[in-house]
Design a protein around this motif. Structure first.
Motif, PDB file in Angstrom:
ATOM      1  N   LYS A 101       0.896  -1.366   0.239  1.00 55.37           N
ATOM      2  CA  LYS A 101       0.043  -0.148  -0.307  1.00 55.37           C
ATOM      3  C   LYS A 101       0.739   1.951   0.100  1.00 55.37           C
ATOM      4  O   LYS A 101       0.683   2.110  -0.968  1.00 55.37           O
ATOM      5  CB  LYS A 101      -0.924   0.138   1.766  1.00 55.37           C
ATOM      6  N   ALA A 102       1.986   0.823   0.828  1.00 56.81           N
ATOM      7  CA  ALA A 102       2.651   2.111   1.004  1.00 56.81           C
ATOM      8  C   ALA A 102       3.832   2.573  -0.827  1.00 56.81           C
ATOM      9  O   ALA A 102       3.854   3.945  -0.824  1.00 56.81           O
ATOM     10  CB  ALA A 102       3.523   2.509   2.051  1.00 56.81           C
ATOM     11  N   VAL A 103       3.745   1.791  -1.474  1.00 58.49           N
ATOM     12  CA  VAL A 103       4.801   1.583  -2.601  1.00 58.49           C
ATOM     13  C   VAL A 103       3.664   2.399  -3.769  1.00 58.49           C
ATOM     14  O   VAL A 103       3.785   3.198  -4.116  1.00 58.49           O
ATOM     15  CB  VAL A 103       5.506   0.213  -2.965  1.00 58.49           C
ATOM     16  N   SER A 104       2.161   1.483  -3.476  1.00 57.58           N
ATOM     17  CA  SER A 104       1.233   1.827  -4.341  1.00 57.58           C
ATOM     18  C   SER A 104       0.903   3.429  -4.579  1.00 57.58           C
ATOM     19  O   SER A 104       0.722   4.611  -5.252  1.00 57.58           O
ATOM     20  CB  SER A 104       0.310   1.516  -4.246  1.00 57.58           C
ATOM     21  N   ASP A 105       1.225   4.040  -3.105  1.00 61.40           N
ATOM     22  CA  ASP A 105       0.800   4.879  -2.884  1.00 61.40           C
ATOM     23  C   ASP A 105       1.137   6.599  -2.778  1.00 61.40           C
ATOM     24  O   ASP A 105       1.460   7.242  -3.468  1.00 61.40           O
ATOM     25  CB  ASP A 105       0.348   5.446  -1.461  1.00 61.40           C
ATOM     26  N   LEU A 106       2.700   6.433  -2.705  1.00 63.68           N
ATOM     27  CA  LEU A 106       3.895   7.072  -3.551  1.00 63.68           C
ATOM     28  C   LEU A 106       3.949   6.758  -5.370  1.00 63.68           C
ATOM     29  O   LEU A 106       3.934   7.680  -5.438  1.00 63.68           O
ATOM     30  CB  LEU A 106       5.300   6.525  -3.097  1.00 63.68           C
ATOM     31  N   VAL A 121       9.915  13.784  -8.269  1.00 61.61           N
ATOM     32  CA  VAL A 121      10.282  13.711  -7.137  1.00 61.61           C
ATOM     33  C   VAL A 121      10.131  12.293  -6.229  1.00 61.61           C
ATOM     34  O   VAL A 121      10.228  11.638  -6.463  1.00 61.61           O
ATOM     35  CB  VAL A 121       8.411  14.087  -5.989  1.00 61.61           C
ATOM     36  N   ASP A 122      11.476  12.715  -5.427  1.00 62.17           N
ATOM     37  CA  ASP A 122      12.479  11.860  -5.061  1.00 62.17           C
ATOM     38  C   ASP A 122      10.901  10.771  -4.160  1.00 62.17           C
ATOM     39  O   ASP A 122      10.562  12.067  -3.120  1.00 62.17           O
ATOM     40  CB  ASP A 122      13.664  12.179  -4.714  1.00 62.17           C
ATOM     41  N   PRO A 123      11.195   9.437  -4.252  1.00 58.03           N
ATOM     42  CA  PRO A 123       9.951   9.035  -3.304  1.00 58.03           C
ATOM     43  C   PRO A 123      10.054   9.351  -1.966  1.00 58.03           C
ATOM     44  O   PRO A 123       9.399   9.453  -1.024  1.00 58.03           O
ATOM     45  CB  PRO A 123      10.613   7.583  -3.236  1.00 58.03           C
ATOM     46  N   ARG A 129       7.592  14.497   3.531  1.00 62.23           N
ATOM     47  CA  ARG A 129       6.626  15.706   3.620  1.00 62.23           C
ATOM     48  C   ARG A 129       5.379  15.369   3.634  1.00 62.23           C
ATOM     49  O   ARG A 129       4.657  16.099   4.246  1.00 62.23           O
ATOM     50  CB  ARG A 129       6.699  16.447   1.952  1.00 62.23           C
ATOM     51  N   GLU A 130       4.976  14.192   2.687  1.00 61.55           N
ATOM     52  CA  GLU A 130       3.601  13.793   3.874  1.00 61.55           C
ATOM     53  C   GLU A 130       3.355  13.854   4.696  1.00 61.55           C
ATOM     54  O   GLU A 130       2.547  14.178   5.955  1.00 61.55           O
ATOM     55  CB  GLU A 130       3.775  12.457   2.823  1.00 61.55           C
ATOM     56  N   ASP A 131       4.721  13.420   5.563  1.00 65.62           N
ATOM     57  CA  ASP A 131       4.607  12.294   7.493  1.00 65.62           C
ATOM     58  C   ASP A 131       4.813  13.398   7.950  1.00 65.62           C
ATOM     59  O   ASP A 131       3.965  13.753   8.547  1.00 65.62           O
ATOM     60  CB  ASP A 131       5.908  12.189   7.056  1.00 65.62           C
ATOM     61  N   LYS A 132       5.549  15.332   7.515  1.00 67.71           N
ATOM     62  CA  LYS A 132       4.969  16.233   8.010  1.00 67.71           C
ATOM     63  C   LYS A 132       3.756  16.670   7.959  1.00 67.71           C
ATOM     64  O   LYS A 132       3.468  18.163   9.077  1.00 67.71           O
ATOM     65  CB  LYS A 132       5.763  17.561   7.342  1.00 67.71           C
ATOM     66  N   ARG A 133       2.820  16.634   6.484  1.00 70.42           N
ATOM     67  CA  ARG A 133       2.050  17.511   6.718  1.00 70.42           C
ATOM     68  C   ARG A 133       0.996  16.463   7.263  1.00 70.42           C
ATOM     69  O   ARG A 133      -0.272  17.000   8.225  1.00 70.42           O
ATOM     70  CB  ARG A 133       1.274  17.138   5.041  1.00 70.42           C
ATOM     71  N   LYS A 134       1.059  14.817   7.478  1.00 73.44           N
ATOM     72  CA  LYS A 134       0.374  14.078   8.425  1.00 73.44           C
ATOM     73  C   LYS A 134       0.409  14.977   9.826  1.00 73.44           C
ATOM     74  O   LYS A 134      -1.185  14.409  10.419  1.00 73.44           O
ATOM     75  CB  LYS A 134       0.261  12.956   7.964  1.00 73.44           C
ATOM     76  N   ALA A 135       2.027  15.135  10.339  1.00 73.74           N
ATOM     77  CA  ALA A 135       1.823  15.241  11.160  1.00 73.74           C
ATOM     78  C   ALA A 135       0.907  16.253  12.137  1.00 73.74           C
ATOM     79  O   ALA A 135       0.008  16.458  13.120  1.00 73.74           O
ATOM     80  CB  ALA A 135       2.829  15.210  11.871  1.00 73.74           C
ATOM     81  N   GLN A 297       1.906   5.494  10.666  1.00 71.83           N
ATOM     82  CA  GLN A 297       2.442   4.157  10.857  1.00 71.83           C
ATOM     83  C   GLN A 297       2.538   3.728   9.834  1.00 71.83           C
ATOM     84  O   GLN A 297       3.836   2.449  10.409  1.00 71.83           O
ATOM     85  CB  GLN A 297       1.600   3.763  11.981  1.00 71.83           C
ATOM     86  N   LYS A 298       1.737   3.150   8.961  1.00 73.05           N
ATOM     87  CA  LYS A 298       2.207   2.111   7.880  1.00 73.05           C
ATOM     88  C   LYS A 298       3.654   2.841   7.165  1.00 73.05           C
ATOM     89  O   LYS A 298       4.629   1.887   6.645  1.00 73.05           O
ATOM     90  CB  LYS A 298       1.298   2.594   6.907  1.00 73.05           C
ATOM     91  N   ARG A 299       3.930   3.983   7.475  1.00 68.85           N
ATOM     92  CA  ARG A 299       5.026   4.323   5.993  1.00 68.85           C
ATOM     93  C   ARG A 299       6.529   4.304   6.634  1.00 68.85           C
ATOM     94  O   ARG A 299       7.563   4.362   6.584  1.00 68.85           O
ATOM     95  CB  ARG A 299       4.896   6.274   5.785  1.00 68.85           C
ATOM     96  N   LYS A 300       6.098   4.649   8.923  1.00 68.15           N
ATOM     97  CA  LYS A 300       7.252   4.396   9.535  1.00 68.15           C
ATOM     98  C   LYS A 300       8.049   2.916   9.026  1.00 68.15           C
ATOM     99  O   LYS A 300       8.515   2.789   8.985  1.00 68.15           O
ATOM    100  CB  LYS A 300       7.192   4.533  10.696  1.00 68.15           C
ATOM    101  N   LYS A 301       7.140   2.234   8.939  1.00 68.15           N
ATOM    102  CA  LYS A 301       6.906   0.427   9.250  1.00 68.15           C
ATOM    103  C   LYS A 301       7.474   0.129   8.185  1.00 68.15           C
ATOM    104  O   LYS A 301       8.509  -0.957   7.727  1.00 68.15           O
ATOM    105  CB  LYS A 301       6.289  -0.530   9.795  1.00 68.15           C
ATOM    106  N   SER A 302       7.026   0.170   6.561  1.00 70.66           N
ATOM    107  CA  SER A 302       7.743   0.112   5.378  1.00 70.66           C
ATOM    108  C   SER A 302       9.157   0.739   5.133  1.00 70.66           C
ATOM    109  O   SER A 302       9.112   0.606   3.854  1.00 70.66           O
ATOM    110  CB  SER A 302       6.485   0.813   4.677  1.00 70.66           C
ATOM    111  N   GLY A 303       9.224   1.881   5.950  1.00 67.68           N
ATOM    112  CA  GLY A 303      10.473   3.026   5.153  1.00 67.68           C
ATOM    113  C   GLY A 303      11.727   2.044   5.897  1.00 67.68           C
ATOM    114  O   GLY A 303      12.678   1.736   5.819  1.00 67.68           O
TER     115      GLY A 303
END
Length: 303
Positions: A101-106, A121-123, A129-135, A297-303
């Motif tokens: 899901k994370a890869v697909s969203d990016l 844009v570099d993934p 940027r997305e993490d900052k906006r979500k936070a 949380q998904k982005r953090k774990k998938s990273g």
């Protein structure tokens, strides 16, 4: 079905006796196992299957599994290994889904950006940027959530585990430490867990101050916020993952802090938003908060 069994065997001894496996099998009494063995031995005796070349081997397997399950120590170890295998499989499946899901969203965001005439844009930068906006979004909405709850607009917006004694927040009371807040989610039946049932589960780790059940918009998925009385109790709950997988509908438990950039309660009281309140909580607001927590949380774990 293949599972773990005695030395070197991939055998589910419960299934050999035509009994339910997993936690349901572990709960069976010795009398129930004996009854199943007697029934199967009559049905599967080689004398009744003269044309089956595998009849003798099958009957021997039946007797071996019965003997195995009669041994209390071996059965207890077997049940623990089966449970561990199920937990590993569940975590692997959940991780795979989250990564895809994370890869697909990016990729989707990159395609949309490129289609608008902008450079690629570099993934990693895009995810940052997305993490900052979500936070920022989560901080704002959690501020509103706790401030509205504190002001008493909702009445029954939260679902306290202990009634009026502990649910809710006094007007001039202390802020809730985000280290005490747990995110709980599950799949397989949105109505399976109630505040009372969650309280029974989490109170073994310490005092539960509050439980907020997310408004159910899906029949299969559910989620809640559990506020423990201390950071230590929350950490103990996080460390005991095996406890949450013994139920027919397993729980996924994570700390609010794991999502990054999440605030404590705000002391400012926003304009009441009664359109976000229903009998089970702050529906639109809470749903949005949970969605952003889960995505971060998904982005953090998938990273």
């Amino acid at each position: 079905m293949a599972a773990m069994g005695q030395e070197g065997d991939d055998v589910d001894h419960y299934e050999v006796l035509r009994l339910p496996s997993g936690e349901e099998g572990a709960a069976l009494s010795v009398e129930q196992i004996e009854k199943a063995y007697r029934t199967q031995s009559r049905l599967r005796h080689p004398d009744k299957r003269p044309d089956d070349p595998n009849a003798t081997a099958d009957f021997q397997s039946l007797a071996s599994s019965y003997k195995f399950l009669r041994d209390e120590s071996l059965r207890r170890q077997f049940d623990a290994r089966l449970r561990g295998r199920r937990e590993v499989a569940a975590r692997a499946a959940a991780t795979g889904v989250k990564r895809r899901k994370a890869v697909s969203d990016l990729e989707e965001r990159e395609r949309a950006f490129a289609a608008g005439g902008g450079p690629a844009v570099d993934p990693v930068e895009l995810a940052r940027r997305e993490d900052k906006r979500k936070a920022a979004d989560v901080k704002r909405e959690l501020d509103e959530f706790f401030a509205a709850k504190k002001s008493g607009v909702s009445g029954s917006a939260s679902t306290p585990a202990h009634g009026d004694k502990k649910g809710g927040t006094p007007e001039n009371g202390p802020k809730t430490d985000k280290g005490k807040i747990l995110k709980v989610s599950w799949e397989g039946g949105a109505d399976y867990y109630t505040a009372a049932k969650l309280d029974e589960i989490f109170k073994q780790f310490g005092t539960v101050e509050d439980i907020v059940i997310k408004t159910r918009k899906s029949k299969s998925k559910g989620s809640a916020i559990v506020v423990m009385a201390s950071k230590e109790a929350a950490q103990t709950a996080l460390k005991n993952h095996s406890v949450y997988n013994v139920f027919p509908v397993p729980l996924i438990v994570a700390s609010v802090q794991e999502s990054g950039g999440l605030p404590a309660r705000s002391t400012q009281t926003p304009e009441p938003r009664t359109s976000n309140i229903d009998g089970t909580g702050f529906s639109d607001l809470e749903a949005s908060v949970f969605r952003k927590l889960q995505e971060a949380q998904k982005r953090k774990k998938s990273g």
